[in-house]
Design a protein around this motif. Structure first.
Motif, PDB file in Angstrom:
ATOM      1  N   GLY A  66      36.214  42.405  39.063  1.00 24.77           N
ATOM      2  CA  GLY A  66      35.714  43.575  38.307  1.00 24.77           C
ATOM      3  C   GLY A  66      36.605  44.479  37.997  1.00 24.77           C
TER       4      GLY A  66
ATOM      5  N   ASP B  54      36.635  47.828  38.469  1.00 20.85           N
ATOM      6  CA  ASP B  54      36.686  48.569  39.367  1.00 20.85           C
ATOM      7  C   ASP B  54      37.543  47.899  40.680  1.00 20.85           C
ATOM      8  OD1 ASP B  54      35.333  50.492  38.242  1.00 20.85           O
ATOM      9  OD2 ASP B  54      33.373  50.414  38.992  1.00 20.85           O
TER      10      ASP B  54
ATOM     11  N   GLY C 144      30.296  48.717  38.072  1.00 20.36           N
ATOM     12  CA  GLY C 144      29.919  49.013  39.708  1.00 20.36           C
ATOM     13  C   GLY C 144      29.699  50.255  39.920  1.00 20.36           C
TER      14      GLY C 144
ATOM     15  N   ASP D  20      24.646  53.016  39.590  1.00 20.52           N
ATOM     16  CA  ASP D  20      23.734  52.144  40.560  1.00 20.52           C
ATOM     17  C   ASP D  20      22.706  51.496  39.824  1.00 20.52           C
ATOM     18  OD1 ASP D  20      24.944  52.553  42.854  1.00 20.52           O
ATOM     19  OD2 ASP D  20      23.950  54.736  43.262  1.00 20.52           O
TER      20      ASP D  20
END
Length: 287
Positions: free
Chosen positions: A48, A50, A196, A199
């Motif tokens: 990912g 992040d 990510g 939420d």
């Protein structure tokens, strides 16, 4: 994590804000000059955005930056948008049109409305001017959660303003491209939040304030929880039987609609804030 694009010494730099500190990813990896570069590297590494950025934080220098220095955070080849995904949008488009059933049918249908919105040359970033058409006397901003997609997959979220001519679209739904696609018709920013870092994209507070001559002429708030479609559903229909670009943005629908007598005017300032992402601010000019 929040990703910003800025210029430092004449060169583009990708910044990431994590734990309330901004780190310069380009300083540690010169080929990472944009969110596209980061998404492409993450795709190759099968991770990912992040996670990849987190691996670089220890070596990336901490820097200071100002909102006035920010550039458009993502330069998508294409910006698309979804229509009639909120009940208030369905009601507004019914009210403006002489063919109201068209919009009711879309709101309740299995297939969402997905339409082309903007090219890079028609898209502006934070604090750049959005445009209202000079041949329309009813123009509105449309605050929307934007999906940032790499090879068709959601890799982040941003704030979008789908500026539209309700007068032109209201004359006939076939005029939709002219009501939606024109110079400075779309704003994106101020940053991209990695997928990510959100939420639940279907439970984000959203607000819009419009200022004119130092006074607030519109101020309202809502939540993406009011959206009748899911982000994944909209992205799936956008991809279906479509040659999607490497990097795209899909706006997910209008959540706040000013009253019918309201129209944007040159000199106005539009402020759109989405919880957990940021505030997109744009002045207004006539085009």
């Amino acid at each position: 994590m929040r990703y910003y694009r800025t210029e430092r010494n004449g060169d583009a730099h990708l910044l990431v804000v994590a734990r309330d500190r901004a780190h310069d990813l380009t300083a540690v990896k010169p080929r990472l000059r944009s969110f596209r570069d980061l998404a492409a590297a993450a795709d190759v590494a099968d991770t990912g955005v992040d996670a990849l950025a987190a691996d670089l934080l220890a070596d990336a220098p901490v820097v200071e930056f100002s909102v006035v220095d920010l550039e458009r955070p993502v330069r998508a080849e294409e910006v698309w948008a979804a229509g009639v995904t909120y009940e208030i949008s369905e009601q507004a488009r019914e009210a403006e049109s002489g063919m109201a059933d068209v919009y009711l049918d879309v709101y309740d249908a299995e297939r969402p409305e997905i339409f082309f919105k903007a090219t890079p040359s028609r898209t502006v970033g934070p604090r750049e001017a959005v445009g209202v058409r000079g041949d329309s006397d009813w123009n509105v901003p449309e605050p929307e959660l934007g999906l940032v997609l790499y090879d068709g997959e959601i890799v982040g979220y941003t704030v979008g303003n789908d500026v539209s001519s309700r007068a032109i679209e209201g004359e006939n739904p076939l005029y939709l491209p002219q009501a939606k696609v024109y110079d400075r018709c779309c704003a994106i920013g101020p940053c991209v939040v990695g997928a990510g870092g959100v939420d639940d994209p279907h439970d984000l507070g959203m607000s819009m304030r419009i200022e004119r001559d130092g006074e607030t002429v519109f101020d309202d708030a809502t939540s993406t929880a009011e959206m009748a479609r899911s982000c994944e559903e909209l992205a799936r229909y956008w991809r279906a039987h479509n040659a999607v670009p490497e990097l795209g943005v899909l706006l997910t629908g209008t959540s706040l609609v000013p009253e019918e007598q309201f129209t944007l005017q040159p000199g106005d300032t539009v402020r759109i804030d989405i919880e957990g992402i940021g505030e997109l601010v744009n002045p207004v000019v006539e085009v």
